[in-house]
Design a protein around this motif. Sequence first.
Motif, short mmCIF file in Angstrom:
data_model
loop_
_atom_site.label_atom_id
_atom_site.label_comp_id
_atom_site.label_asym_id
_atom_site.label_seq_id
_atom_site.Cartn_x
_atom_site.Cartn_y
_atom_site.Cartn_z
N LEU A 265 -5.74 -3.15 7.70
CA LEU A 265 -4.69 -4.12 7.17
C LEU A 265 -5.29 -6.15 8.03
N VAL A 266 -7.04 -5.92 8.48
CA VAL A 266 -7.23 -6.78 8.76
C VAL A 266 -8.17 -7.30 8.23
N ILE A 267 -9.32 -7.10 7.71
CA ILE A 267 -10.81 -7.28 7.20
C ILE A 267 -10.04 -7.30 5.40
N PRO A 268 -9.44 -6.73 5.09
CA PRO A 268 -9.61 -7.17 3.49
C PRO A 268 -8.95 -8.07 2.72
N PRO A 269 -7.49 -8.97 3.70
CA PRO A 269 -6.83 -9.60 3.13
C PRO A 269 -7.25 -10.17 3.36
N PHE A 270 -8.54 -10.86 4.58
CA PHE A 270 -8.84 -12.26 4.83
C PHE A 270 -10.39 -11.98 4.07
N ALA A 271 -10.89 -10.72 4.10
CA ALA A 271 -12.47 -11.43 4.05
C ALA A 271 -12.37 -11.39 2.57
N PHE A 272 -11.19 -10.08 1.69
CA PHE A 272 -11.04 -10.41 0.33
C PHE A 272 -10.07 -10.44 -0.30
N SER A 273 -8.78 -11.43 0.46
CA SER A 273 -7.99 -12.02 -0.02
C SER A 273 -6.92 -10.97 -0.85
N TRP A 274 -6.87 -9.96 -0.64
CA TRP A 274 -6.23 -8.62 -1.48
C TRP A 274 -5.07 -8.83 -0.47
N ASN A 275 -3.88 -7.97 -1.36
CA ASN A 275 -2.35 -8.50 -0.94
C ASN A 275 -2.22 -7.77 -0.05
N PHE A 276 -1.57 -7.87 1.13
CA PHE A 276 -1.53 -7.63 1.99
C PHE A 276 -0.50 -6.10 1.75
N ASP A 277 0.70 -6.01 0.83
CA ASP A 277 1.51 -4.71 0.47
C ASP A 277 0.66 -4.32 -0.01
N GLU A 278 -0.03 -4.03 -0.55
CA GLU A 278 -1.23 -3.42 -1.11
C GLU A 278 -2.36 -2.57 0.06
N THR A 279 -2.42 -3.59 0.85
CA THR A 279 -3.75 -3.09 1.80
C THR A 279 -2.72 -2.72 2.91
N PHE A 280 -1.59 -2.92 3.46
CA PHE A 280 -0.98 -1.93 4.25
C PHE A 280 -0.17 -0.40 3.43
N TYR A 281 -0.29 -0.56 1.84
CA TYR A 281 0.25 1.13 2.24
C TYR A 281 -1.00 1.74 1.58
N ARG A 282 -2.25 1.60 1.54
CA ARG A 282 -3.90 2.10 1.57
C ARG A 282 -4.00 2.15 2.43
N ALA A 606 -10.36 9.12 -3.19
CA ALA A 606 -9.22 9.20 -3.86
C ALA A 606 -8.31 7.88 -3.63
N ASN A 607 -7.95 8.00 -2.20
CA ASN A 607 -7.63 6.97 -1.80
C ASN A 607 -7.85 5.26 -1.71
N PHE A 608 -9.31 5.06 -1.15
CA PHE A 608 -10.00 4.00 -1.30
C PHE A 608 -10.44 3.29 -2.89
N SER A 609 -10.39 3.95 -3.51
CA SER A 609 -11.38 4.57 -5.20
C SER A 609 -9.33 3.18 -5.57
N GLN A 610 -8.58 3.87 -5.22
CA GLN A 610 -6.65 3.24 -5.09
C GLN A 610 -6.35 3.89 -6.63
N ASN A 611 -6.52 5.16 -6.07
CA ASN A 611 -6.04 6.48 -7.41
C ASN A 611 -5.33 7.50 -6.84
N LEU A 612 -4.81 7.16 -5.80
CA LEU A 612 -3.48 8.07 -5.02
C LEU A 612 -2.52 7.19 -4.27
N THR A 613 -1.33 7.71 -4.57
CA THR A 613 -0.33 7.12 -3.87
C THR A 613 0.55 8.34 -2.89
N LEU A 614 1.52 7.67 -2.24
CA LEU A 614 1.65 7.94 -0.95
C LEU A 614 2.48 9.83 -1.30
N PRO A 615 3.06 9.75 -2.36
CA PRO A 615 3.54 10.98 -1.95
C PRO A 615 2.48 12.18 -2.88
#
Length: 638
Positions: A265-282, A606-615
């Motif tokens: 929740l902390v590192i990707p948004p600040f270090a890599f400018s990731w979208n917070f909503d997507e980061t939170f979802y992951r 799969a989650n870290f490769s962003q190929n996995l949805t929550l359901p």
Amino acid sequence: MEMSKNYKTVHTHRFIQLLSTHRELIFSILGGLLVVAAYISESSHIGFLSAVLYIAAYMIGGYYKAKEGIQDLIYDRSLNVEILMIIAAIGAASIGYWQEGAILIFIFSLSGALETYSLQKSEKDLSKLVELAPVEAHLLNDDESITTVPVNQLNIGDRILIRNGERTPADGKVLNGVTAIDESAITGESLPVDKQRGDDVFNGTINGSGSIVVEVTKKNEDSLFQKMIQLVEDAKNNRPPSQQLIEKIEGPYVITVLAVVALMLVIPPFAFSWNFDETFYRAMVLLVVASPCAVVASIMPALLSAISNGARNGVLLKGGHDLEQLSKMKTIAFDKTGTITKGQPEVTDVYTVKQDDEEVLKHLIAIEQQSSHPLAQAIVDYGKSHDLKTDHKVTSIEDIPGHGVKAIIDQDTWYVGNQRLLDSQSVQIPEHFHKQRGMLQDEGKTIIYTVKNNVLIGMLAVKDQIRPEAKQLIETLNNRGVKTIIITGDNEKTATAISHEAGLTEWISECLPEQKVHEIEKLKDKYGSVTMVGDGVNDAPAMAKSDIGIAMGNGTDVAIETSDMVLMNSELEKISQSFKLSTRLNRIIKQNLIFSIAVIILLIAANFSQNLTLPIGVVGHEGSTILVILNGLRLLKE
């Protein structure tokens, strides 16, 4: 009218009991229905109603799991998988993924409800024993009148009447009557056993075809049935080391997952400018898929199913550890009498110095009538079969443990016993006895010496026949690569003959009761782990010293209490079945652990490769939990 009311009352009570038993499953299903209703209202653009339904699905579907997680956190100060699920569901809702969070709650609560149901099912065969325990008995008074009393008030020596179809309320011996008794609750044997005067009956068994009068031989708390119930309680509450290890690392594992999620929740948004909503979802997906639900459920359902399987087949265990370890045992030691052999020795040969067999036997019978030892009973039975009656009076008798007995008859001192007895009294064996003794011992027969006034005057040969099922068991164990050893007080020649006849790989002879413990210690030093099988008081210390003690169900109370496993019908083949059950148990546990860990790793990747949805993460993770539970339940029917 009154009967109709009673009928309705009974069925109402049963319905309430059913709801109470399965309330966790009912709450879960109701939560699922609310999720469906919320989805429909959301599709119909009724926003307010869908929000209310989703909240209700969270609260109702997740009630029991949330309660469990919060109680552990408050009272035990421990974190578990329930906490991960609560955080993940609330987190999903906080960023607008109400539907995904509700689905998570539903499937997680459903898998938990199914696990609870499976544990209840696997414990059913064990818990029903307690329900079978009789609470009252028909006590026969001195005037032959009958008084109904609680079983706890029965005393040894009381006479009780057991009518057709009633449960036997105490261990005892039949005094009058002939019947057939269903002993399946005790032994697992489905066919009724015929009973007549002098036969033993056991608490909890069902009287079948006729009324009998029984003399109570044990108080209720000492009965075999009550000991079985205690074994059941121990088995239900005793967790094996593998399960204890998983429960021990569950807390640190959950903390680790929470720490990783916090870093996400902390590192990707600040270090890599990731979208917070997507980061939170992951991060929420990671909370779900990294949860060790399936790992935690890999052992206990399978273990309880295996214990239940054993109980149905007349094998009771005090805990899962013993069943889990049984198939790993490489050495099994057996007591001889009553275990490898039938425990009913017979006199096969009689030799006397003056060839006056009958007179010597009459003295022997007079002495051995005072003893309950199996060898003494063999001599008495031999005398009865040859119509020998004695009028000799034994004025005193003294038991010499491990050696024999000393008796006084008509001021003559008699000794009856084994070679150690002769050595202790410095009695010489006549030359013409040596050759005959050697031949008898080579045949596996036990020699009993008779000494009068320090002179050897007679020698008897006794043979205890090997049980047919013992040979079959030993052959099976040998084929498994298990060392089979007999520990006996017999001399070397007799032990050798018995071992060869039974197929044993090793033997330990001339072993006094107190030496059995030391022999078990030596075997443990030599082979690493040892199982001991026995039935007598003198076997109990050795069974306690061994890694797994197995008692014969018709053995002594001390042996049963000391053992880790009890063969209720004293059938040795149950040991072979237990080895197979243990092997299957370990195989299924291994399958469950490998599968559940592999699923977690795959879902995390799969989650870290962003190929996995929550359901999908929820379905994959909780589906694996349900699969390992069902895989464990296979042991109920094998």
